[in-house]
Design a protein around this motif. Structure first.
Motif, PDB file in Angstrom:
ATOM      1  N   ARG A   1       0.680  -1.184   0.031  1.00  0.00           N
ATOM      2  CA  ARG A   1      -0.052  -0.054  -0.011  1.00  0.00           C
ATOM      3  C   ARG A   1       1.149   1.151   0.048  1.00  0.00           C
ATOM      4  O   ARG A   1       2.030   1.278   0.783  1.00  0.00           O
ATOM      5  CB  ARG A   1      -0.737   0.027   1.318  1.00  0.00           C
ATOM      6  CG  ARG A   1      -1.630   1.400   1.540  1.00  0.00           C
ATOM      7  CD  ARG A   1      -2.620   0.971   2.952  1.00  0.00           C
ATOM      8  NE  ARG A   1      -1.677   1.370   4.094  1.00  0.00           N
ATOM      9  CZ  ARG A   1      -1.952   2.261   5.057  1.00  0.00           C
ATOM     10  NH1 ARG A   1      -2.788   3.147   4.756  1.00  0.00           N
ATOM     11  NH2 ARG A   1      -1.299   2.407   6.022  1.00  0.00           N
TER      12      ARG A   1
ATOM     13  N   TYR B   1      -9.334  -6.874  -3.601  1.00  0.00           N
ATOM     14  CA  TYR B   1      -9.099  -5.748  -2.575  1.00  0.00           C
ATOM     15  C   TYR B   1     -10.040  -5.948  -1.499  1.00  0.00           C
ATOM     16  O   TYR B   1      -9.450  -5.792  -0.329  1.00  0.00           O
ATOM     17  CB  TYR B   1      -9.259  -4.627  -3.331  1.00  0.00           C
ATOM     18  CG  TYR B   1      -8.147  -3.948  -4.303  1.00  0.00           C
ATOM     19  CD1 TYR B   1      -7.216  -4.736  -4.454  1.00  0.00           C
ATOM     20  CD2 TYR B   1      -8.253  -2.708  -4.661  1.00  0.00           C
ATOM     21  CE1 TYR B   1      -5.878  -4.054  -5.350  1.00  0.00           C
ATOM     22  CE2 TYR B   1      -7.147  -2.106  -5.707  1.00  0.00           C
ATOM     23  CZ  TYR B   1      -5.982  -2.781  -5.821  1.00  0.00           C
ATOM     24  OH  TYR B   1      -5.068  -2.307  -6.719  1.00  0.00           O
TER      25      TYR B   1
ATOM     26  N   SER C   1      -9.924   4.652   2.995  1.00  0.00           N
ATOM     27  CA  SER C   1      -8.998   5.787   2.950  1.00  0.00           C
ATOM     28  C   SER C   1      -8.981   5.859   1.334  1.00  0.00           C
ATOM     29  O   SER C   1      -8.969   7.124   1.007  1.00  0.00           O
ATOM     30  CB  SER C   1      -7.669   5.537   3.778  1.00  0.00           C
ATOM     31  OG  SER C   1      -6.702   6.533   3.081  1.00  0.00           O
ATOM     32  N   PHE C   2      -8.485   4.785   0.590  1.00  0.00           N
ATOM     33  CA  PHE C   2      -8.445   4.755  -0.731  1.00  0.00           C
ATOM     34  C   PHE C   2      -9.842   5.344  -1.484  1.00  0.00           C
ATOM     35  O   PHE C   2      -9.568   6.050  -2.537  1.00  0.00           O
ATOM     36  CB  PHE C   2      -8.091   3.350  -1.421  1.00  0.00           C
ATOM     37  CG  PHE C   2      -8.120   3.257  -2.961  1.00  0.00           C
ATOM     38  CD1 PHE C   2      -7.047   3.936  -3.392  1.00  0.00           C
ATOM     39  CD2 PHE C   2      -9.008   2.787  -3.456  1.00  0.00           C
ATOM     40  CE1 PHE C   2      -6.842   3.717  -4.847  1.00  0.00           C
ATOM     41  CE2 PHE C   2      -8.829   2.949  -4.857  1.00  0.00           C
ATOM     42  CZ  PHE C   2      -7.700   3.173  -5.596  1.00  0.00           C
TER      43      PHE C   2
ATOM     44  N   ARG D   1      -7.769   7.963 -10.774  1.00  0.00           N
ATOM     45  CA  ARG D   1      -8.022   7.941  -9.522  1.00  0.00           C
ATOM     46  C   ARG D   1      -8.230   9.439  -9.018  1.00  0.00           C
ATOM     47  O   ARG D   1      -9.507   9.683  -8.399  1.00  0.00           O
ATOM     48  CB  ARG D   1      -6.670   7.938  -8.596  1.00  0.00           C
ATOM     49  CG  ARG D   1      -6.870   8.022  -7.019  1.00  0.00           C
ATOM     50  CD  ARG D   1      -5.922   7.443  -6.218  1.00  0.00           C
ATOM     51  NE  ARG D   1      -5.937   7.690  -4.885  1.00  0.00           N
ATOM     52  CZ  ARG D   1      -6.903   7.502  -3.955  1.00  0.00           C
ATOM     53  NH1 ARG D   1      -8.120   6.979  -4.598  1.00  0.00           N
ATOM     54  NH2 ARG D   1      -6.870   8.118  -2.783  1.00  0.00           N
TER      55      ARG D   1
ATOM     56  N   THR E   1      -4.616   6.913   1.474  1.00  0.00           N
ATOM     57  CA  THR E   1      -3.904   5.724   0.542  1.00  0.00           C
ATOM     58  C   THR E   1      -4.135   5.960  -0.913  1.00  0.00           C
ATOM     59  O   THR E   1      -5.310   6.400  -1.083  1.00  0.00           O
ATOM     60  CB  THR E   1      -4.867   4.384   0.830  1.00  0.00           C
ATOM     61  OG1 THR E   1      -4.728   3.958   2.192  1.00  0.00           O
ATOM     62  CG2 THR E   1      -4.206   3.213  -0.103  1.00  0.00           C
ATOM     63  N   CYS E   2      -3.369   6.140  -1.597  1.00  0.00           N
ATOM     64  CA  CYS E   2      -3.306   6.625  -3.042  1.00  0.00           C
ATOM     65  C   CYS E   2      -3.306   5.237  -4.074  1.00  0.00           C
ATOM     66  O   CYS E   2      -3.991   5.458  -4.828  1.00  0.00           O
ATOM     67  CB  CYS E   2      -1.757   7.093  -3.152  1.00  0.00           C
ATOM     68  SG  CYS E   2      -1.191   8.190  -2.190  1.00  0.00           S
ATOM     69  N   TYR E   3      -2.757   4.013  -3.626  1.00  0.00           N
ATOM     70  CA  TYR E   3      -2.872   2.964  -4.543  1.00  0.00           C
ATOM     71  C   TYR E   3      -2.246   1.786  -3.752  1.00  0.00           C
ATOM     72  O   TYR E   3      -1.773   1.770  -2.804  1.00  0.00           O
ATOM     73  CB  TYR E   3      -2.547   3.192  -6.052  1.00  0.00           C
ATOM     74  CG  TYR E   3      -0.995   3.351  -6.089  1.00  0.00           C
ATOM     75  CD1 TYR E   3       0.022   2.561  -6.297  1.00  0.00           C
ATOM     76  CD2 TYR E   3      -0.333   4.743  -6.051  1.00  0.00           C
ATOM     77  CE1 TYR E   3       1.372   2.574  -6.590  1.00  0.00           C
ATOM     78  CE2 TYR E   3       1.062   4.780  -6.249  1.00  0.00           C
ATOM     79  CZ  TYR E   3       1.786   3.702  -6.535  1.00  0.00           C
ATOM     80  OH  TYR E   3       3.210   3.959  -6.585  1.00  0.00           O
ATOM     81  N   PHE E   4      -2.715   0.524  -4.449  1.00  0.00           N
ATOM     82  CA  PHE E   4      -2.115  -0.803  -3.795  1.00  0.00           C
ATOM     83  C   PHE E   4      -1.366  -1.308  -5.136  1.00  0.00           C
ATOM     84  O   PHE E   4      -1.888  -1.235  -6.032  1.00  0.00           O
ATOM     85  CB  PHE E   4      -3.412  -1.745  -3.373  1.00  0.00           C
ATOM     86  CG  PHE E   4      -4.296  -1.073  -2.361  1.00  0.00           C
ATOM     87  CD1 PHE E   4      -3.977  -1.218  -1.194  1.00  0.00           C
ATOM     88  CD2 PHE E   4      -5.384  -0.481  -2.880  1.00  0.00           C
ATOM     89  CE1 PHE E   4      -4.537  -0.434   0.014  1.00  0.00           C
ATOM     90  CE2 PHE E   4      -6.274   0.373  -2.055  1.00  0.00           C
ATOM     91  CZ  PHE E   4      -5.979   0.069  -0.597  1.00  0.00           C
TER      92      PHE E   4
ATOM     93  N   TYR F   1       0.732   5.291   0.794  1.00  0.00           N
ATOM     94  CA  TYR F   1      -0.142   6.269   1.410  1.00  0.00           C
ATOM     95  C   TYR F   1       0.823   7.304   2.028  1.00  0.00           C
ATOM     96  O   TYR F   1       2.121   7.304   1.986  1.00  0.00           O
ATOM     97  CB  TYR F   1      -0.821   5.642   2.678  1.00  0.00           C
ATOM     98  CG  TYR F   1       0.041   5.304   3.690  1.00  0.00           C
ATOM     99  CD1 TYR F   1      -0.048   6.309   4.664  1.00  0.00           C
ATOM    100  CD2 TYR F   1       0.639   4.058   3.815  1.00  0.00           C
ATOM    101  CE1 TYR F   1       0.644   5.932   5.858  1.00  0.00           C
ATOM    102  CE2 TYR F   1       1.323   3.955   5.090  1.00  0.00           C
ATOM    103  CZ  TYR F   1       1.282   4.753   5.993  1.00  0.00           C
ATOM    104  OH  TYR F   1       2.275   4.348   7.299  1.00  0.00           O
TER     105      TYR F   1
ATOM    106  N   TYR G   1      -8.192   0.966   5.233  1.00  0.00           N
ATOM    107  CA  TYR G   1      -7.403   1.379   4.032  1.00  0.00           C
ATOM    108  C   TYR G   1      -8.216   1.435   2.660  1.00  0.00           C
ATOM    109  O   TYR G   1      -8.157   2.326   1.551  1.00  0.00           O
ATOM    110  CB  TYR G   1      -6.372   0.024   3.611  1.00  0.00           C
ATOM    111  CG  TYR G   1      -5.478   0.015   4.699  1.00  0.00           C
ATOM    112  CD1 TYR G   1      -5.142   1.143   5.708  1.00  0.00           C
ATOM    113  CD2 TYR G   1      -4.779  -1.164   4.842  1.00  0.00           C
ATOM    114  CE1 TYR G   1      -4.227   0.749   6.779  1.00  0.00           C
ATOM    115  CE2 TYR G   1      -3.658  -1.439   6.009  1.00  0.00           C
ATOM    116  CZ  TYR G   1      -3.560  -0.402   7.088  1.00  0.00           C
ATOM    117  OH  TYR G   1      -2.693  -0.739   7.946  1.00  0.00           O
TER     118      TYR G   1
END
Length: 190
Positions: free
Chosen positions: A56, A161, A172-173, A138, A68-71, A58, A169
């Motif tokens: 993750r 996911y 947050s994403f 995004r 969280t920006c991305y996974f 973030y 998380y």
């Protein structure tokens, strides 16, 4: 290593000799669940290929909340790209959500590899373009879709996911609170 070479080979066809040479520039790395690949304030000098696991990315906002920006999953590249490219301290944290097996290449080795196999520059450009596209999507999602639409998109595009990532998380994403996510989940499962 074969997953890494295959991923590169799908974008830029490689000769058998080039495939073998690539392996000499990358190093294996193992990171345990909940450990950090990089933390805010550090300088990122590596790009990683995720052989197995999930990470993750973030950052913390002014209130100390994690955004969280991305996974990143199997067979994907991950780095704090801005820090890597600009050689400035990162604002991001990259944390393992599972035990991970990675391959890493540092900046100097990436430059050497690019010199030895010039078409690697094309691969580097494609990775950067894909990162740009992901970030643009995004931003668009956060600005134009409702919370329910964002959640439904994750269910459709990335159902793993929902099963494998802690709900805080995911919330947050999506740009919502865990409580709002819980309400959305109840609403959708009715």
């Amino acid at each position: 290593m074969k997953e890494l070479v295959h991923e590169i080979d799908t974008i830029i066809p490689l000769s058998p000799e080039e495939k073998e040479r690539i392996g000499h520039f990358f190093s294996p790395k193992v990171i345990q669940k909940n450990s950090f690949l990089i933390k805010e304030g550090q300088y990122c000098n590596e790009v990683f290929f995720v052989k197995r696991g999930m990470l993750r990315v973030y950052y913390s906002d002014n209130n100390g909340d994690e955004i969280t920006c991305y996974f990143s999953r199997n067979n994907e590249f991950i780095s704090s790209y801005t820090s890597f490219l600009t050689q400035t301290p990162t604002k991001e944290n990259i944390q393992a959500l599972e035990d991970c097996k990675l391959f890493s290449i540092n900046r100097a080795n990436l430059e050497d590899l690019s010199q030895e196999i010039p078409k690697i520059q094309i691969f580097r450009r494609v990775i950067a373009e894909n990162l740009f596209i992901a970030m643009e999507r995004r931003i668009s999602m956060l600005q134009s879709a409702t919370a329910q639409e964002r959640y439904e998109r994750i269910i459709k595009e990335n159902p793993k996911y929902i099963l494998n990532i802690p709900q805080q998380y995911i919330a947050s994403f999506l740009g919502i609170t865990p409580q709002h996510l819980s309400r959305l989940r109840k609403k959708i499962t009715r």
